[in-house]
Write an enzyme that holds these catalytic residues in place. Structure first.
Site, PDB file in Angstrom:
ATOM      1  N   SER A 215       0.875  -1.168   0.000  1.00 46.61           N
ATOM      2  CA  SER A 215       0.000   0.000   0.000  1.00 46.61           C
ATOM      3  C   SER A 215       0.908   1.213   0.000  1.00 46.61           C
ATOM      4  O   SER A 215       2.083   1.108   0.372  1.00 46.61           O
ATOM      5  CB  SER A 215      -0.861   0.014   1.261  1.00 46.61           C
ATOM      6  OG  SER A 215      -1.481   1.275   1.406  1.00 46.61           O
ATOM      7  N   TYR A 228      -2.277  -0.244  10.788  1.00 47.14           N
ATOM      8  CA  TYR A 228      -2.197  -0.703   9.402  1.00 47.14           C
ATOM      9  C   TYR A 228      -0.797  -0.449   8.831  1.00 47.14           C
ATOM     10  O   TYR A 228      -0.198  -1.320   8.210  1.00 47.14           O
ATOM     11  CB  TYR A 228      -3.263   0.029   8.585  1.00 47.14           C
ATOM     12  CG  TYR A 228      -3.402  -0.405   7.139  1.00 47.14           C
ATOM     13  CD1 TYR A 228      -4.020  -1.616   6.812  1.00 47.14           C
ATOM     14  CD2 TYR A 228      -2.959   0.412   6.108  1.00 47.14           C
ATOM     15  CE1 TYR A 228      -4.176  -1.990   5.489  1.00 47.14           C
ATOM     16  CE2 TYR A 228      -3.115   0.035   4.778  1.00 47.14           C
ATOM     17  CZ  TYR A 228      -3.729  -1.166   4.475  1.00 47.14           C
ATOM     18  OH  TYR A 228      -3.881  -1.541   3.153  1.00 47.14           O
TER      19      TYR A 228
END
Ligand SMILES: NC(=O)c1ccc[n+]([C@@H]2O[C@H](COP(=O)([O-])OP(=O)(O)OC[C@H]3O[C@@H](n4cnc5c(N)ncnc54)[C@H](OP(=O)(O)O)[C@@H]3O)[C@@H](O)[C@H]2O)c1
Ligand SMILES: *[C@@H]1O[C@H](CO)[C@@H](O)[C@H](O)[C@H]1NC(C)=O
Length: 363
Positions: A215, A228
Site C-alpha cells: 500500500s 495498518y
C-alpha cells in the site's frame, strides 16, 4: 477529455522544474556554465543544456513505458490469497481470462462466501478455489498440498504467488489496543510471510514471481493509521530483503503500492468503521477518553466514514500493475497505481526532507 494520470504528473513535474528555474533566476545559467566548465564539458551554450535536460525529463515521465516484453502465459499457474472480494476476486477473474491457471485462496470458501461461489460457478479447470485463511498454519499447508496435486508439472513448480489477503484498521495510537496491532499484522504481515515461505520452494522451481499487495501506507505514515502502517511497512521490508536473496534464484519479488481505492473494494465498510469505533471507545482508558474527548473521537470516526466512499472506483490500474508484475519479462520492483493526488503525496513524503513533507501535508 481529461489528461491521463501519467500526463498530469508530467505536466506537474515540468511546471515544477520550470518554476524552480525561474525562482532561481538568471543566476542558474552562470552556475550551470561554471559546473560544465568544471566538469570539462564542451557545452558552452548553457541554454541548450537546459533544454536538453527538460527534454530528457519530459521523455522519461510522459512517454509510455518502453515495452519490456512478456513471458508466455499459456500454462502458467498462479496462487492468489484473499479472493473473496476486492482486488483478489477481480484479479482471479482477470488472470483466468488472460489464460493463467488460477488457484484462488478464499477465506470463506467453507462458509460459501459470495466470492468463492462466484468463482466456482465459472466451472473452469483453470480456476480452482481453495479454502485458505492465511493466518491458519494448517489451512496453508493443506493449500500447498492441494496446489501440488493440481499443478500441471510439480517439477516445474508454481509461477506466481500473489499475497493479496489483507484487512484494514484505523484509530489514533492511544485508542488502538495492542490486540488490534496484532490482529492486523497477523493477516497482513505474518500471513504474507507464512504463505510466501510455504510456497517459495515451488516458486523457485519455476523461477517465478512473488507479488505482495502492500500500500502507499507501506511507504508513508498517516495519523490514525499506525496499526495498518506497521503491518504494511513490515511487508515492504520483507519484500526488500526477499528480493535481494532471490536474485540468485531467478525469482522476482514485486511490491504493489496502490493509492486510495477504498470505494472500489470491501477494505473499509461503514459498519466496520462503526464497529471498530465502539470497541475503541469502550476499551480506551479514562485518561485517554478525558484528554481527547468524545467530540474529537466522533470527528475522527466521521472522517474515517467519509473515506469509505473515497478514492478511485476503478481498480483496473491495480489489476494491470499486478498482471504486469506476473507477465512482463522485466517487471518493475514497485508499482504505485494511484490517483495523481496520492502519487504526488507519496513522492513528496518519501523524497523531501521530513520536516518539509510533514509541514505540507500533516501539520
Ligand atoms: N482498497 C484499497 O484502497 C487498498 C489500497 C492499498 C492496498 N490495499 C491492499 O489490497 C489488498 C486487498 O484488499 P482489498 O482492497 O481488495 O479489500 P477486500 O475487498 O477486503 O479484500 C481483501 C480480502 O482478503 C480477505 N481476507 C481477510 N482476512 C483473511 C485471511 N486471514 N485469510 C485470507 N483472506 C483474508 C478478505 O475476506 P473477507 O472479506 O471475508 O474479510 C477479503 O476478501 C489488501 O492487502 C489491502 O491492504 C488496498
Ligand atoms: C478504468 O480505467 C481504465 C484505464 O486505467 C480505463 O481504460 C477504463 O475505461 C476505466 N473504466 C471505467 C469503468 O471507468
Amino acid at each position: 477529455m481529461g489528461l491521463s494520470a501519467a500526463q498530469q504528473r508530467a505536466v506537474l513535474l515540468v511546471s515544477l522544474s520550470l518554476g524552480l528555474t525561474l525562482a532561481l533566476g538568471f543566476g542558474l545559467p552562470q552556475v550551470l556554465k561554471l559546473l560544465f566548465r568544471f566538469l570539462g564539458f564542451p557545452c558552452d551554450n548553457v541554454s541548450h543544456c537546459i533544454v536538453l535536460l527538460y527534454f530528457v525529463l519530459v521523455l522519461c515521465v510522459a512517454l509510455p513505458a518502453v515495452p519490456r516484453g512478456s513471458v508466455p502465459i499459456q500454462g502458467k499457474e498462479v496462487l492468489i490469497t484473499g479472493c473473496d472480494s476486492g482486488f483478489g476476486l477481480a484479479l482471479a477473474k482477470h488472470l483466468h481470462k488472460l489464460g493463467f491457471t488460477v488457484f484462488a485462496g478464499c477465506l470463506l470458501k467453507d462458509k460459501n462466501g459470495d466470492g468463492a461461489q462466484e468463482l466456482e460457478s465459472m466451472q473452469s479447470d483453470r480456476l480452482r478455489v481453495l479454502q485458505m485463511n492465511v493466518c491458519n498454519e494448517e489451512e496453508v499447508s493443506r493449500a500447498l498440498e492441494f496446489v501440488k496435486r493440481h499443478l500441471r508439472d510439480p517439477e516445474h513448480g508454481l509461477w506466481g504467488v500473489v499475497n493479496n489477503a489483507g484487512i484494514a484498521t484505523y484509530g489514533d495510537v492511544e485508542f488502538t489496543g495492542l490486540d488490534t496491532y496484532k490482529k492486523v499484522a497477523d493477516v497482513n504481515l505474518w500471513g504474507t510471510i507464512r504463505v510466501t515461505k510455504v510456497f517459495l520452494p515451488l516458486v523457485r522451481r519455476a523461477k517465478g514471481r512473488v507479488v505482495c499487495m502492500v500500500s502507499m501506507l507501506g511507504r508513508m505514515g498517516s495519523p490514525s493509521r499506525s496499526s495498518y502502517c506497521v503491518s504494511k511497512y513490515g511487508v515492504e521490508a520483507f519484500c526488500d530483503c526477499l528480493r535481494q536473496e532471490m536474485y540468485h534464484w531467478g525469482v522476482k519479488v514485486i511490491a504493489i503500492e496502490p493509492g486510495n481505492f477504498i470505494a472500489a473494494t470491501n477494505i473499509f465498510t461503514k459498519d466496520g468503521v462503526e464497529k471498530q469505533a465502539e470497541e475503541m471507545w469502550e476499551k480506551a482508558s479514562d485518561v485517554v477518553q478525558e484528554d481527547y474527548g468524545k467530540p474529537y473521537f466522533i470527528q475522527q470516526v466521521a472522517r474515517m466514514k467519509s473515506f469509505v466512499s473515497s478514492g478511485s472506483k476503478n481498480m483496473s490500474s491495480v489489476i494491470n500493475a499486478i498482471t504486469d508484475a506476473l507477465s512482463s519479462k522485466y517487471p518493475y520492483t514497485r508499482y504505485n497505481p494511484s490517483e495523481t493526488y496520492w502519487w504526488i503525496k507519496v513522492q513528496i513524503m518519501t523524497h523531501l526532507p521530513t520536516a518539509i513533507a510533514d509541514r505540507i501535508y500533516i501539520r
